[in-house]
Design a protein around this motif. Structure first.
Motif, PDB file in Angstrom:
ATOM      1  N   VAL A  88       0.088   2.279  -4.932  1.00 21.18           N
ATOM      2  CA  VAL A  88       0.546   1.293  -4.705  1.00 21.18           C
ATOM      3  C   VAL A  88       2.213   1.072  -4.951  1.00 21.18           C
ATOM      4  O   VAL A  88       2.473   2.071  -5.735  1.00 21.18           O
ATOM      5  CB  VAL A  88      -0.004  -0.218  -5.180  1.00 21.18           C
ATOM      6  CG1 VAL A  88      -1.543  -0.305  -4.618  1.00 21.18           C
ATOM      7  CG2 VAL A  88       0.147  -0.159  -6.572  1.00 21.18           C
ATOM      8  N   PRO A 116      -5.906  -4.001  -3.242  1.00 22.14           N
ATOM      9  CA  PRO A 116      -6.097  -2.439  -3.722  1.00 22.14           C
ATOM     10  C   PRO A 116      -7.024  -2.472  -4.646  1.00 22.14           C
ATOM     11  O   PRO A 116      -7.483  -3.512  -5.386  1.00 22.14           O
ATOM     12  CB  PRO A 116      -4.516  -2.296  -4.290  1.00 22.14           C
ATOM     13  CG  PRO A 116      -3.701  -3.246  -3.692  1.00 22.14           C
ATOM     14  CD  PRO A 116      -4.716  -4.551  -3.398  1.00 22.14           C
ATOM     15  N   GLU A 117      -7.710  -1.197  -4.880  1.00 17.87           N
ATOM     16  CA  GLU A 117      -9.010  -1.192  -5.616  1.00 17.87           C
ATOM     17  C   GLU A 117      -8.374   0.086  -6.829  1.00 17.87           C
ATOM     18  O   GLU A 117      -7.294   0.538  -6.629  1.00 17.87           O
ATOM     19  CB  GLU A 117     -10.045  -0.534  -4.865  1.00 17.87           C
ATOM     20  CG  GLU A 117     -10.600  -1.402  -4.061  1.00 17.87           C
ATOM     21  CD  GLU A 117     -11.602  -1.062  -2.981  1.00 17.87           C
ATOM     22  OE1 GLU A 117     -12.163   0.269  -3.528  1.00 17.87           O
ATOM     23  OE2 GLU A 117     -12.465  -1.656  -2.199  1.00 17.87           O
ATOM     24  N   PRO A 144       0.763  -1.347  -0.010  1.00 20.04           N
ATOM     25  CA  PRO A 144      -0.057   0.074   0.074  1.00 20.04           C
ATOM     26  C   PRO A 144       0.859   1.158  -0.054  1.00 20.04           C
ATOM     27  O   PRO A 144       2.011   1.459   0.671  1.00 20.04           O
ATOM     28  CB  PRO A 144      -0.792  -0.102   1.386  1.00 20.04           C
ATOM     29  CG  PRO A 144      -0.075  -0.900   2.295  1.00 20.04           C
ATOM     30  CD  PRO A 144       0.612  -2.031   1.151  1.00 20.04           C
ATOM     31  N   ASP A 153      -6.212   3.449  -6.283  1.00 16.92           N
ATOM     32  CA  ASP A 153      -5.230   3.342  -5.223  1.00 16.92           C
ATOM     33  C   ASP A 153      -3.690   3.573  -5.660  1.00 16.92           C
ATOM     34  O   ASP A 153      -3.470   3.153  -6.976  1.00 16.92           O
ATOM     35  CB  ASP A 153      -5.592   2.087  -4.426  1.00 16.92           C
ATOM     36  CG  ASP A 153      -6.690   1.725  -3.735  1.00 16.92           C
ATOM     37  OD1 ASP A 153      -7.356   2.909  -3.585  1.00 16.92           O
ATOM     38  OD2 ASP A 153      -6.820   0.748  -2.993  1.00 16.92           O
ATOM     39  N   TYR A 167      -4.081  -7.383 -12.027  1.00 16.85           N
ATOM     40  CA  TYR A 167      -4.027  -5.937 -11.883  1.00 16.85           C
ATOM     41  C   TYR A 167      -3.450  -5.517 -13.321  1.00 16.85           C
ATOM     42  O   TYR A 167      -2.499  -6.041 -13.746  1.00 16.85           O
ATOM     43  CB  TYR A 167      -3.296  -5.506 -11.024  1.00 16.85           C
ATOM     44  CG  TYR A 167      -4.080  -5.435  -9.398  1.00 16.85           C
ATOM     45  CD1 TYR A 167      -4.765  -4.410  -9.138  1.00 16.85           C
ATOM     46  CD2 TYR A 167      -4.164  -6.724  -8.838  1.00 16.85           C
ATOM     47  CE1 TYR A 167      -5.412  -4.459  -7.880  1.00 16.85           C
ATOM     48  CE2 TYR A 167      -4.661  -6.697  -7.453  1.00 16.85           C
ATOM     49  CZ  TYR A 167      -5.436  -5.594  -7.183  1.00 16.85           C
ATOM     50  OH  TYR A 167      -6.079  -5.808  -5.887  1.00 16.85           O
ATOM     51  N   ARG A 174      -8.620  -3.751 -12.076  1.00 10.82           N
ATOM     52  CA  ARG A 174      -8.572  -4.807 -11.220  1.00 10.82           C
ATOM     53  C   ARG A 174      -9.604  -5.925 -11.622  1.00 10.82           C
ATOM     54  O   ARG A 174     -10.960  -5.780 -11.691  1.00 10.82           O
ATOM     55  CB  ARG A 174      -8.946  -4.579  -9.789  1.00 10.82           C
ATOM     56  CG  ARG A 174      -8.819  -5.751  -8.901  1.00 10.82           C
ATOM     57  CD  ARG A 174      -9.005  -5.326  -7.367  1.00 10.82           C
ATOM     58  NE  ARG A 174     -10.440  -5.376  -7.032  1.00 10.82           N
ATOM     59  CZ  ARG A 174     -10.799  -5.229  -6.067  1.00 10.82           C
ATOM     60  NH1 ARG A 174      -9.873  -5.188  -4.846  1.00 10.82           N
ATOM     61  NH2 ARG A 174     -12.187  -5.325  -5.739  1.00 10.82           N
TER      62      ARG A 174
END
Length: 372
Positions: free
Chosen positions: A358, A352-353, A306, A356, A331, A322
């Motif tokens: 990352v 993670p969406e 994250p 986001d 992803y 995703r």
């Protein structure tokens, strides 16, 4: 019969199988030297194939439609003649030997059974054509029917059976003649996914018990990796790479093999400083990656952290897409001006969406370079 079995490799399935073995005939090796085949003036099906298949191997010819794999199989069976080159089976030159004089049988994608005949009559048909005496014919049919777990179905008509049962009959009919080599031309491609997985297991078990040389044609990469001792990847009538499944997948010989054997992130290497590679993603440390001009990153070797977490082989990224697939998520990540595919296991953590920030991490030993 076992309906399901988890397969990590052909070796795992073979080790797990403890069934009583049939008395095995001595397996035959296959050697091809400079095989060429052209259809018409402009279509090159095979462009000088040199290949050795060891006795007792489960060997797979893999490639896209039109790559030459089925043509090569038909030359092995004697159903096509090579324009040039030499073919030997079991040390015997069979280049000009007709199909009925080769100790080779073929299982096709279509079952090619006689629907109005019983299982027993279908299995006995080839033996009858070979002139096998009735008593020996009956004994062989009973033996192979029991071996392939069809003993209770021998008196049923073929048109009363399921697709999976018919495919097993086609396999049994090819085996009952006791060939030295069994050729399989995409025999599972018409089946649904569950039945296909089951018959993959059965084929492996049969090959292990008999110790026979199997040559299997498929365009399905997953099927090839599950079932094979070794794989030959073909493209344009040329063998691109030969090796065990893991070697071909993790260390492809070129970009074609890398792309064909699964999802592949490929980036040009613009500069090197020892093991440090400059790529469109940034500078990455690639331990023992080789000297190729393309960097290969398999999606499953990546992990996502994250937020922004700087460090070696850590790339800041934004989640662009995703796809949730239950056990894992796929992803599409935006890394600067580049995109990167990642496959992340769902281990009960928050995934993670889209949108986001990352950090993508990859181990230096998981990076490979290759040539176009």
């Amino acid at each position: 019969m076992t309906d399901t079995l988890t397969l990590d490799s052909a070796e795992a399935s073979r080790a797990a199988d403890g069934a009583t073995a049939e008395p095995a005939r001595e397996a035959s090796s296959i050697e091809m030297q400079g095989l060429h085949k052209r259809f018409g003036r402009d279509t090159v099906a095979l462009a000088g194939v040199d290949l050795t298949i060891e006795a007792g191997e489960f060997f797979t010819l893999l490639g896209p439609s039109g790559c030459g794999k089925t043509t090569l199989l038909r030359i092995l069976a004697g159903l096509e003649e090579a324009d040039d080159g030499r073919l030997s089976i079991g040390g015997r030159d069979v280049t000009e030997v007709p199909p009925h004089k080769r100790s080779v049988n073929t299982v096709f994608q279509s079952y090619a059974l006689f629907p109005h005949l019983s299982v027993r009559e279908n299995l006995a048909f080839g033996l009858k054509m070979l002139g096998i005496a009735p008593r020996e014919r009956e004994a062989r049919v009973a033996r192979i029917a029991e071996f392939i777990q069809l003993g209770d179905l021998v008196d049923r008509r073929v048109d009363q059976l399921s697709g999976g049962q018919r495919q097993r009959i086609a396999l049994a009919r090819a085996l009952v003649n006791e060939p030295d080599v069994l050729l399989l031309d995409e025999p599972l491609s018409a089946l649904d996914a569950g039945l296909r997985s089951q018959l993959q297991v059965e084929l492996l078990r049969v090959q292990k018990r008999l110790g026979m040389t199997f040559v299997f044609v498929t365009h399905d990469q997953d099927e090839a990796m599950v079932m094979s001792d070794r794989i030959a990847v073909l493209n344009g009538g040329v063998i691109q790479q030969v090796g065990p499944p893991r070697e071909v997948y993790e260390h492809p010989a070129n970009a074609f093999v890398a792309r064909f054997m699964g999802h592949a992130n490929l980036y040009p290497v613009s500069a090197r400083d020892g093991d440090r590679l400059t790529t469109p993603l940034g500078v990455l440390s690639a331990e023992g990656a080789g000297q190729g001009e393309l960097l290969l990153i398999r999606p499953e070797t990546l992990d996502l952290l994250p937020g922004d977490q700087p460090g070696e082989n850590r790339l800041p990224a934004t989640v662009g897409e995703r796809l949730y697939r239950g056990s894992h998520a796929e992803y599409r990540l935006e890394v600067g001006e580049s995109t990167l595919q990642a496959t992340v296991n769902n281990r009960g953590r928050r995934l993670p969406e889209v949108g986001d920030r990352v950090t993508v991490t990859v181990a230096p030993e998981d990076l490979v370079t290759l040539s176009e």
